[in-house]
Motif scaffolding. Structure first.
Motif, PDB file in Angstrom:
ATOM      1  N   UNK A 491      32.836  49.924  39.845  1.00 32.40           N
ATOM      2  CA  UNK A 491      31.283  50.513  39.771  1.00 32.40           C
ATOM      3  C   UNK A 491      30.579  48.905  39.304  1.00 32.40           C
ATOM      4  N   UNK A 492      29.881  48.648  39.917  1.00 33.05           N
ATOM      5  CA  UNK A 492      29.074  46.950  39.804  1.00 33.05           C
ATOM      6  C   UNK A 492      27.623  47.741  38.904  1.00 33.05           C
ATOM      7  N   UNK A 545      28.166  52.222  42.876  1.00 35.69           N
ATOM      8  CA  UNK A 545      29.625  52.570  43.237  1.00 35.69           C
ATOM      9  C   UNK A 545      29.676  51.827  44.419  1.00 35.69           C
ATOM     10  N   UNK A 546      31.609  50.931  44.261  1.00 34.63           N
ATOM     11  CA  UNK A 546      31.511  50.746  45.747  1.00 34.63           C
ATOM     12  C   UNK A 546      33.139  51.507  46.003  1.00 34.63           C
ATOM     13  N   UNK A 547      33.317  52.233  46.778  1.00 35.34           N
ATOM     14  CA  UNK A 547      34.288  52.486  46.693  1.00 35.34           C
ATOM     15  C   UNK A 547      35.573  52.125  48.165  1.00 35.34           C
ATOM     16  N   UNK A 548      36.860  51.577  47.511  1.00 35.27           N
ATOM     17  CA  UNK A 548      37.784  50.551  48.190  1.00 35.27           C
ATOM     18  C   UNK A 548      38.629  52.070  48.831  1.00 35.27           C
ATOM     19  N   UNK A 604      32.452  41.089  45.272  1.00 37.29           N
ATOM     20  CA  UNK A 604      31.636  41.083  43.984  1.00 37.29           C
ATOM     21  C   UNK A 604      32.808  42.209  43.088  1.00 37.29           C
ATOM     22  N   UNK A 605      33.735  42.838  43.561  1.00 38.93           N
ATOM     23  CA  UNK A 605      33.791  43.650  43.041  1.00 38.93           C
ATOM     24  C   UNK A 605      35.773  42.641  42.390  1.00 38.93           C
ATOM     25  N   UNK A 612      43.033  45.667  49.129  1.00 40.65           N
ATOM     26  CA  UNK A 612      42.240  46.503  49.095  1.00 40.65           C
ATOM     27  C   UNK A 612      41.481  46.292  50.139  1.00 40.65           C
ATOM     28  N   UNK A 613      40.610  47.408  50.783  1.00 41.25           N
ATOM     29  CA  UNK A 613      39.286  47.252  51.549  1.00 41.25           C
ATOM     30  C   UNK A 613      38.155  47.927  51.550  1.00 41.25           C
ATOM     31  N   UNK A 614      37.304  47.273  50.834  1.00 44.87           N
ATOM     32  CA  UNK A 614      35.829  47.852  50.749  1.00 44.87           C
ATOM     33  C   UNK A 614      35.817  49.067  51.767  1.00 44.87           C
ATOM     34  N   UNK A 615      35.200  50.249  51.864  1.00 42.64           N
ATOM     35  CA  UNK A 615      34.468  51.450  52.688  1.00 42.64           C
ATOM     36  C   UNK A 615      33.910  51.590  52.956  1.00 42.64           C
ATOM     37  N   UNK A 616      32.865  51.500  51.313  1.00 45.81           N
ATOM     38  CA  UNK A 616      31.250  51.740  50.731  1.00 45.81           C
ATOM     39  C   UNK A 616      30.823  51.715  50.337  1.00 45.81           C
TER      40      UNK A 616
END
Length: 624
Positions: A491-492, A545-548, A604-605, A612-616
């Motif tokens: 969460x940002x 919401x950042x999904x990784x 950012x997160x 981890x890879x950010x995907x969304x």
């Protein structure tokens, strides 16, 4: 008529007229040519400004591409140019052309040379743009098929990642052509009209019949709104391109004859592909299953816009759609199960598909209400498909083959065991956890929420209650690991009551947040916007919401590392759709974002891309 032709026709007509006049020795003077160009500028200024304003106002499209910025600057300059030339233009239209000074050369030699130079510059830039940065992706052989699949996944993910420098280094490696039709048409096949879909959960569902099937299909791919010539669907899709197609394998579905069918979205029914189930399809269904849905992606629908990042988008989009299916099936009392192991090539052959253009991505088993969905074994002998060299659609075709499985023949080894996972590099989340309020988990009917769902890109400057964030994170994490346990939620926070602005990691086991060392103060919403390719929604939202996905987790998938990558992306899309639906039930707005700078998103997160890879991204807030 092609869009490019519409743009070029006025210019070509004027150029043809000038050429004819020059051939006849009657080329107009400088003032007349200036008047012609001013008229053209007026036409193009009006068309460009009108279309731009219409689309931004109609769909609130974010203006984040550099060419938009340069385009509006050009419009400003053209407006100034026209302001200086309106007097001469008006005089010409009134048949009172401005008389050039005595001795002036009427032949616009300098102008012609300037136009020729401009044409060469534009042509050269276009030629360089087509070729600059194209590279052949080299994938090491590895020590086994599982290792090679993981190597290709890592190469693909790096190649399809956005970065500021990468824009100049890399161009799409495939010729995607123009946009294909938004719907697949099989008008020559026999048609079966389906009953109207239920728009709310019925009180009782005692059988899997045509109306229940129609309800599932409509809440997955049905047209829920029309805006600006676009048919928007029940599940969100990147760029409103909707690459997914659904096929029905009917075995015991009331009102639907056994066989293979294609879902005709505009027609509201099914098109018969074969009477009776082909052996390859029957073998992919457990004995208890009443039928199945096969989900595919027409790669060019997304690829003509998104290029080598296409496979990411079609997987995430399909994840959204699968969650709608799951939610609708639960509301109807229809047991549903996502298959993890199946042979894509056999299903594609039975459906008559060209895998280079339309790939099978998911198989969903359907059961009669009350029958239960037992754990059916995957196909007995599967092997990892050979990641073929890119042929038609470049790296997209290669990565699809890498994530696919095949039935092993005689003398072939079955699917290898889990690949060796690299060590996880954790993010900076050492601070003590912040417990979230206990979620209420109130029940709601998902069918009307799906029907009303839209992406929200404008938000009010109103803080988000921490209780609402708690409900949303809890909803996103349930049910856990339908396909993959690799999804991680971050969460940002920009404006969340009781939560300091910054980056937080969600701990589902404790239902708590852990602060990242790379906090993002509220005054630096610009960092969130910058990471999301300067999309205003990312900065205006109360939270993002950042999904990784965890690289070690998907690399140890029982179906192989490459298949684990596909499963992780689908799981991420499903979690994102759960956010859409729960937020919609609470009156909140969400917008899924698949375009971002991968390196800036990780920073950012506060995670390392080795782990981890950010995907969304998903923006969240109160709709404006």
């Amino acid at each position: 008529m092609n869009k490019l032709a519409w743009v070029l026709v006025p210019l070509l007509l004027v150029a043809l007229a000038a050429a004819v006049l020059a051939w006849r020795g009657r080329l107009p003077g400088r003032a007349v040519l200036n008047a012609w160009s001013s008229l053209l500028l007026l036409v193009y200024l009006g068309a460009t400004a009108g279309l731009g304003i219409f689309w931004v106002a109609n769909q609130h499209l974010p203006v984040f591409d550099w060419h938009y910025v340069f385009g509006y600057a050009t419009l400003l300059l053209l407006a100034v140019h026209l302001a200086y030339n309106l007097r001469a233009l008006w005089a010409h239209l009134r048949r009172r052309p401005v008389v050039p000074p005595a001795g002036a050369d009427r032949r616009p030699v300098a102008g012609a040379l300037a136009l020729a130079g401009l044409g060469l510059a534009v042509g050269g830039a276009y030629w360089l743009g087509l070729r600059h940065g194209r590279t052949e992706l080299q994938v090491g052989a590895g020590t086994g098929p599982g290792d090679r699949g993981l190597a290709l996944i890592e190469t693909f993910h790096a190649h399809s990642s956005h970065s500021r420098a990468g824009v100049l280094r890399r161009a799409p490696a495939a010729d995607w052509g123009g946009a294909p039709p938004p719907f697949k048409s099989l008008a020559d096949r026999p048609f079966l009209a389906l009953p109207p879909a239920w728009r709310g959960a019925p009180e009782h569902a005692t059988a899997l019949h045509a109306q229940a099937l129609a309800t599932l299909l409509w809440h997955a791919t049905g047209v829920t709104a029309e805006r600006g010539g676009l048919r928007l669907r029940a599940a969100p899709s990147s760029g409103a391109l909707f690459a997914t197609e659904l096929y029905v394998a009917a075995r015991r579905i009331g009102g639907v004859a056994p066989g293979l069918w294609h879902h005709d979205v505009p027609g509201g029914g099914l098109r018969e592909l074969s009477a009776g189930l082909p052996s390859a399809v029957a073998a992919a269904l457990p004995d208890e299953a009443a039928g199945a849905l096969v989900a595919t992606a027409v790669f060019r629908r997304s690829g003509h816009k998104y290029g080598d990042r296409t496979y990411r988008y079609v997987l995430a989009d399909l994840g959204h759609l699968l969650e709608n299916l799951r939610a609708a099936a639960a509301a109807l009392g229809v047991p549903l199960r996502l298959a993890r192991g199946f042979d894509e090539s056999r299903l594609a052959q039975a459906l008559g598909l060209d895998e280079r253009e339309e790939g099978v991505l998911a198989l969903v088993w359907l059961y009669a209400p009350g029958a239960g969905a037992p754990d059916a074994a995957a196909l007995a002998r599967l092997r990892a498909a050979t990641p073929a060299a890119a042929v038609t659609l470049g790296v997209t075709e290669a990565v699809h083959r890498a994530t696919s499985l095949r039935v092993a023949g005689e003398g072939e080894t079955a699917l290898p065991g889990p690949a060796a996972a690299r060590a996880v590099v954790p993010g900076s989340f050492a601070a003590p956890p912040l417990a979230l309020p206990r979620p209420v988990r109130s029940t709601y009917d998902p069918l009307p929420v799906i029907a009303a769902r839209r992406s929200v890109r404008r938000y009010r400057a109103r803080p988000l209650p921490l209780e609402a964030l708690s409900e949303l994170l809890d909803a996103m994490s349930r049910p856990a690991a339908l396909l993959s346990g690799a999804v991680r939620l971050h969460v940002v926070a920009h404006a969340v009551q009781g939560l300091a602005a910054g980056a937080w990691r969600y701990d589902a086991a404790m239902h708590a947040l852990r602060a990242s060392a790379s906090g993002v103060p509220a005054a630096e919403r610009r960092r969130t916007r910058a990471a999301a390719l300067d999309q205003d929604a990312a900065a205006d939202a109360a939270a993002v919401i950042v999904i990784a996905i965890d690289r070690a987790a998907f690399a140890t998938d029982a179906m192989g590392a490459a298949r684990g990558y596909r499963h992780a992306f689908l799981e991420a899309g499903m979690a994102g759709e759960r956010l859409y639906l729960r937020a919609g039930s609470l009156g909140l707005g969400v917008c899924a974002v698949g375009a971002f700078y991968d390196d800036e998103a990780a920073a950012l997160i506060g995670v390392d891309q080795e782990g981890e890879w950010v995907v969304h991204f998903a923006t969240l807030g109160w709709p404006a």
